[in-house]
Write a protein that holds these residues in place. Structure first.
Motif, PDB file in Angstrom:
ATOM      1  N   ARG A  16       0.821  -1.211   0.000  1.00  0.00           N
ATOM      2  CA  ARG A  16       0.000   0.000   0.000  1.00  0.00           C
ATOM      3  C   ARG A  16       0.856   1.264   0.000  1.00  0.00           C
ATOM      4  O   ARG A  16       0.546   2.221  -0.704  1.00  0.00           O
ATOM      5  CB  ARG A  16      -0.954   0.004   1.197  1.00  0.00           C
ATOM      6  CG  ARG A  16      -2.005  -1.098   1.096  1.00  0.00           C
ATOM      7  CD  ARG A  16      -2.794  -1.258   2.363  1.00  0.00           C
ATOM      8  NE  ARG A  16      -3.813  -0.286   2.651  1.00  0.00           N
ATOM      9  CZ  ARG A  16      -4.906  -0.074   1.931  1.00  0.00           C
ATOM     10  NH1 ARG A  16      -5.098  -0.758   0.830  1.00  0.00           N
ATOM     11  NH2 ARG A  16      -5.802   0.808   2.296  1.00  0.00           N
ATOM     12  N   ARG A  17       1.911   1.258   0.783  1.00  0.00           N
ATOM     13  CA  ARG A  17       2.783   2.438   0.845  1.00  0.00           C
ATOM     14  C   ARG A  17       3.501   2.632  -0.490  1.00  0.00           C
ATOM     15  O   ARG A  17       3.659   3.755  -0.957  1.00  0.00           O
ATOM     16  CB  ARG A  17       3.775   2.294   1.993  1.00  0.00           C
ATOM     17  CG  ARG A  17       3.086   2.269   3.351  1.00  0.00           C
ATOM     18  CD  ARG A  17       4.059   2.269   4.515  1.00  0.00           C
ATOM     19  NE  ARG A  17       5.231   1.444   4.359  1.00  0.00           N
ATOM     20  CZ  ARG A  17       5.362   0.209   4.836  1.00  0.00           C
ATOM     21  NH1 ARG A  17       4.370  -0.362   5.477  1.00  0.00           N
ATOM     22  NH2 ARG A  17       6.486  -0.455   4.684  1.00  0.00           N
ATOM     23  N   ALA A  18       3.929   1.543  -1.090  1.00  0.00           N
ATOM     24  CA  ALA A  18       4.609   1.636  -2.388  1.00  0.00           C
ATOM     25  C   ALA A  18       3.651   2.172  -3.449  1.00  0.00           C
ATOM     26  O   ALA A  18       4.031   3.023  -4.264  1.00  0.00           O
ATOM     27  CB  ALA A  18       5.146   0.266  -2.798  1.00  0.00           C
ATOM     28  N   PHE A  19       2.418   1.701  -3.420  1.00  0.00           N
ATOM     29  CA  PHE A  19       1.429   2.189  -4.374  1.00  0.00           C
ATOM     30  C   PHE A  19       1.189   3.679  -4.187  1.00  0.00           C
ATOM     31  O   PHE A  19       1.140   4.439  -5.149  1.00  0.00           O
ATOM     32  CB  PHE A  19       0.109   1.417  -4.223  1.00  0.00           C
ATOM     33  CG  PHE A  19      -0.978   1.943  -5.114  1.00  0.00           C
ATOM     34  CD1 PHE A  19      -0.954   1.707  -6.479  1.00  0.00           C
ATOM     35  CD2 PHE A  19      -2.023   2.688  -4.580  1.00  0.00           C
ATOM     36  CE1 PHE A  19      -1.951   2.201  -7.307  1.00  0.00           C
ATOM     37  CE2 PHE A  19      -3.020   3.183  -5.405  1.00  0.00           C
ATOM     38  CZ  PHE A  19      -2.986   2.942  -6.767  1.00  0.00           C
ATOM     39  N   ARG A  20       1.065   4.107  -2.953  1.00  0.00           N
ATOM     40  CA  ARG A  20       0.827   5.529  -2.676  1.00  0.00           C
ATOM     41  C   ARG A  20       2.004   6.372  -3.152  1.00  0.00           C
ATOM     42  O   ARG A  20       1.818   7.438  -3.739  1.00  0.00           O
ATOM     43  CB  ARG A  20       0.571   5.729  -1.177  1.00  0.00           C
ATOM     44  CG  ARG A  20       0.111   7.101  -0.834  1.00  0.00           C
ATOM     45  CD  ARG A  20      -1.280   7.331  -1.413  1.00  0.00           C
ATOM     46  NE  ARG A  20      -1.737   8.634  -1.008  1.00  0.00           N
ATOM     47  CZ  ARG A  20      -2.496   9.403  -1.745  1.00  0.00           C
ATOM     48  NH1 ARG A  20      -2.909   9.000  -2.915  1.00  0.00           N
ATOM     49  NH2 ARG A  20      -2.874  10.567  -1.327  1.00  0.00           N
ATOM     50  N   MET A  21       3.213   5.891  -2.897  1.00  0.00           N
ATOM     51  CA  MET A  21       4.407   6.617  -3.330  1.00  0.00           C
ATOM     52  C   MET A  21       4.445   6.729  -4.849  1.00  0.00           C
ATOM     53  O   MET A  21       4.691   7.808  -5.403  1.00  0.00           O
ATOM     54  CB  MET A  21       5.666   5.912  -2.835  1.00  0.00           C
ATOM     55  CG  MET A  21       6.947   6.597  -3.202  1.00  0.00           C
ATOM     56  SD  MET A  21       8.329   5.651  -2.532  1.00  0.00           S
ATOM     57  CE  MET A  21       9.679   6.660  -3.076  1.00  0.00           C
ATOM     58  N   ALA A  22       4.175   5.637  -5.522  1.00  0.00           N
ATOM     59  CA  ALA A  22       4.177   5.647  -6.992  1.00  0.00           C
ATOM     60  C   ALA A  22       3.055   6.517  -7.531  1.00  0.00           C
ATOM     61  O   ALA A  22       3.240   7.249  -8.504  1.00  0.00           O
ATOM     62  CB  ALA A  22       4.055   4.221  -7.522  1.00  0.00           C
ATOM     63  N   GLN A  23       1.916   6.474  -6.888  1.00  0.00           N
ATOM     64  CA  GLN A  23       0.786   7.277  -7.337  1.00  0.00           C
ATOM     65  C   GLN A  23       1.083   8.769  -7.176  1.00  0.00           C
ATOM     66  O   GLN A  23       0.738   9.573  -8.046  1.00  0.00           O
ATOM     67  CB  GLN A  23      -0.458   6.884  -6.538  1.00  0.00           C
ATOM     68  CG  GLN A  23      -1.736   7.455  -7.077  1.00  0.00           C
ATOM     69  CD  GLN A  23      -2.938   6.934  -6.305  1.00  0.00           C
ATOM     70  OE1 GLN A  23      -2.851   6.588  -5.128  1.00  0.00           O
ATOM     71  NE2 GLN A  23      -4.074   6.880  -6.960  1.00  0.00           N
ATOM     72  N   LEU A  24       1.718   9.149  -6.088  1.00  0.00           N
ATOM     73  CA  LEU A  24       2.096  10.545  -5.895  1.00  0.00           C
ATOM     74  C   LEU A  24       3.082  10.996  -6.969  1.00  0.00           C
ATOM     75  O   LEU A  24       2.994  12.104  -7.480  1.00  0.00           O
ATOM     76  CB  LEU A  24       2.730  10.740  -4.515  1.00  0.00           C
ATOM     77  CG  LEU A  24       1.763  10.839  -3.350  1.00  0.00           C
ATOM     78  CD1 LEU A  24       2.522  10.745  -2.032  1.00  0.00           C
ATOM     79  CD2 LEU A  24       0.949  12.110  -3.415  1.00  0.00           C
ATOM     80  N   ALA A  25       4.010  10.123  -7.300  1.00  0.00           N
ATOM     81  CA  ALA A  25       5.046  10.486  -8.268  1.00  0.00           C
ATOM     82  C   ALA A  25       4.528  10.488  -9.698  1.00  0.00           C
ATOM     83  O   ALA A  25       4.932  11.327 -10.506  1.00  0.00           O
ATOM     84  CB  ALA A  25       6.225   9.521  -8.158  1.00  0.00           C
ATOM     85  N   LEU A  26       3.629   9.580 -10.018  1.00  0.00           N
ATOM     86  CA  LEU A  26       3.210   9.395 -11.403  1.00  0.00           C
ATOM     87  C   LEU A  26       1.851  10.010 -11.734  1.00  0.00           C
ATOM     88  O   LEU A  26       1.504  10.128 -12.908  1.00  0.00           O
ATOM     89  CB  LEU A  26       3.187   7.894 -11.742  1.00  0.00           C
ATOM     90  CG  LEU A  26       4.520   7.181 -11.585  1.00  0.00           C
ATOM     91  CD1 LEU A  26       4.349   5.680 -11.786  1.00  0.00           C
ATOM     92  CD2 LEU A  26       5.554   7.751 -12.536  1.00  0.00           C
ATOM     93  N   HIS A  27       1.078  10.365 -10.723  1.00  0.00           N
ATOM     94  CA  HIS A  27      -0.231  10.993 -10.920  1.00  0.00           C
ATOM     95  C   HIS A  27      -1.194  10.101 -11.704  1.00  0.00           C
ATOM     96  O   HIS A  27      -2.095  10.605 -12.357  1.00  0.00           O
ATOM     97  CB  HIS A  27      -0.112  12.340 -11.636  1.00  0.00           C
ATOM     98  CG  HIS A  27       0.856  13.269 -11.022  1.00  0.00           C
ATOM     99  ND1 HIS A  27       0.582  13.976  -9.876  1.00  0.00           N
ATOM    100  CD2 HIS A  27       2.115  13.604 -11.374  1.00  0.00           C
ATOM    101  CE1 HIS A  27       1.620  14.710  -9.553  1.00  0.00           C
ATOM    102  NE2 HIS A  27       2.565  14.499 -10.445  1.00  0.00           N
ATOM    103  N   ASP A  28      -0.995   8.804 -11.653  1.00  0.00           N
ATOM    104  CA  ASP A  28      -1.863   7.890 -12.395  1.00  0.00           C
ATOM    105  C   ASP A  28      -1.901   6.557 -11.666  1.00  0.00           C
ATOM    106  O   ASP A  28      -0.859   5.916 -11.474  1.00  0.00           O
ATOM    107  CB  ASP A  28      -1.328   7.710 -13.821  1.00  0.00           C
ATOM    108  CG  ASP A  28      -2.229   6.820 -14.646  1.00  0.00           C
ATOM    109  OD1 ASP A  28      -1.978   5.597 -14.671  1.00  0.00           O
ATOM    110  OD2 ASP A  28      -3.170   7.343 -15.256  1.00  0.00           O
ATOM    111  N   ALA A  29      -3.088   6.123 -11.275  1.00  0.00           N
ATOM    112  CA  ALA A  29      -3.233   4.892 -10.497  1.00  0.00           C
ATOM    113  C   ALA A  29      -2.799   3.661 -11.278  1.00  0.00           C
ATOM    114  O   ALA A  29      -2.173   2.753 -10.719  1.00  0.00           O
ATOM    115  CB  ALA A  29      -4.676   4.740 -10.019  1.00  0.00           C
ATOM    116  N   ASP A  30      -3.145   3.602 -12.564  1.00  0.00           N
ATOM    117  CA  ASP A  30      -2.777   2.428 -13.360  1.00  0.00           C
ATOM    118  C   ASP A  30      -1.266   2.307 -13.514  1.00  0.00           C
ATOM    119  O   ASP A  30      -0.699   1.217 -13.358  1.00  0.00           O
ATOM    120  CB  ASP A  30      -3.441   2.482 -14.735  1.00  0.00           C
ATOM    121  CG  ASP A  30      -4.955   2.332 -14.652  1.00  0.00           C
ATOM    122  OD1 ASP A  30      -5.430   1.681 -13.704  1.00  0.00           O
ATOM    123  OD2 ASP A  30      -5.640   2.876 -15.534  1.00  0.00           O
TER     124      ASP A  30
END
Length: 183
Positions: A16-30
């Motif tokens: 979950r934390r990795a997903f949140r970090m990636a989502q913040l950086a990439l601005h795209d959930a997919d």
């Protein structure tokens, strides 16, 4: 406990934390989900037999590199296809129901709204940070990695981690300075 079970437990703990970090950086959930899955597969494929205490910095380094790769790919795409018009209606991201759940059922709607507003402001401020500052901030402050572990995860010197973190904190203070004045 078997190595496979221990690795599964580690991956579940960072997912979950990795997903949140990636989502913040990439601005795209997919894209974020893809990057996290790729990082998990890479950890399992290459480093499963390493001692478990080595997994956190290895995983965060793989994830950071994958995020950087997506940024580079997007940059190349913008240079090559920047003349094409953007879509008018980008796909709206579904809200995270766990993040929206109140911590205390007795919380009033006003407090929940204020808390949600503050959370959104913090997330938006973190999104505005340059990628390396964002990574240093999230790995150090959110993940609790040491400077040494963060440097290993980011593939840079410890001094660079300190500089990126210092700049990130200074910028966040600028962007969020009025939060402490709120009731």
């Amino acid at each position: 406990m078997s190595v496979d079970a221990e690795l599964d437990r580690f991956l579940a703990s960072v997912e979950r934390r990795a997903f949140r970090m990636a989502q913040l950086a990439l601005h795209d959930a997919d894209d974020a989900l893809d990057v996290v899955q790729e990082a998990m597969f890479a950890l399992v494929r290459r480093y499963a037999r390493r001692p478990p205490e080595e997994w956190p910095p290895l995983f965060w380094r793989i994830l950071s590199r994958r995020i950087t790769d997506v940024h580079r790919s997007r940059s190349r795409s913008r240079r090559l296809f920047g003349f094409l018009p953007m879509r008018d209606d980008p796909e709206e991201e579904a809200p995270d129901p766990v993040a929206q759940a109140p911590a205390d059922p007795a919380t009033t709607p006003e407090v929940m709204l204020s808390s949600h507003d503050v959370s959104e402001r913090i997330v938006e401020a973190v999104r505005q940070l340059p990628l390396r500052q964002q990574q240093a901030f999230l790995l150090r402050s959110h993940e609790g990695l040491s400077v040494v572990e963060t440097a290993a995860a980011m593939g840079c010197a410890e001094g660079s981690v300190k500089v990126h973190l210092s700049r990130a904190l200074a910028r966040l203070r600028e962007l969020l300075g009025d939060l402490h004045e709120r009731p």
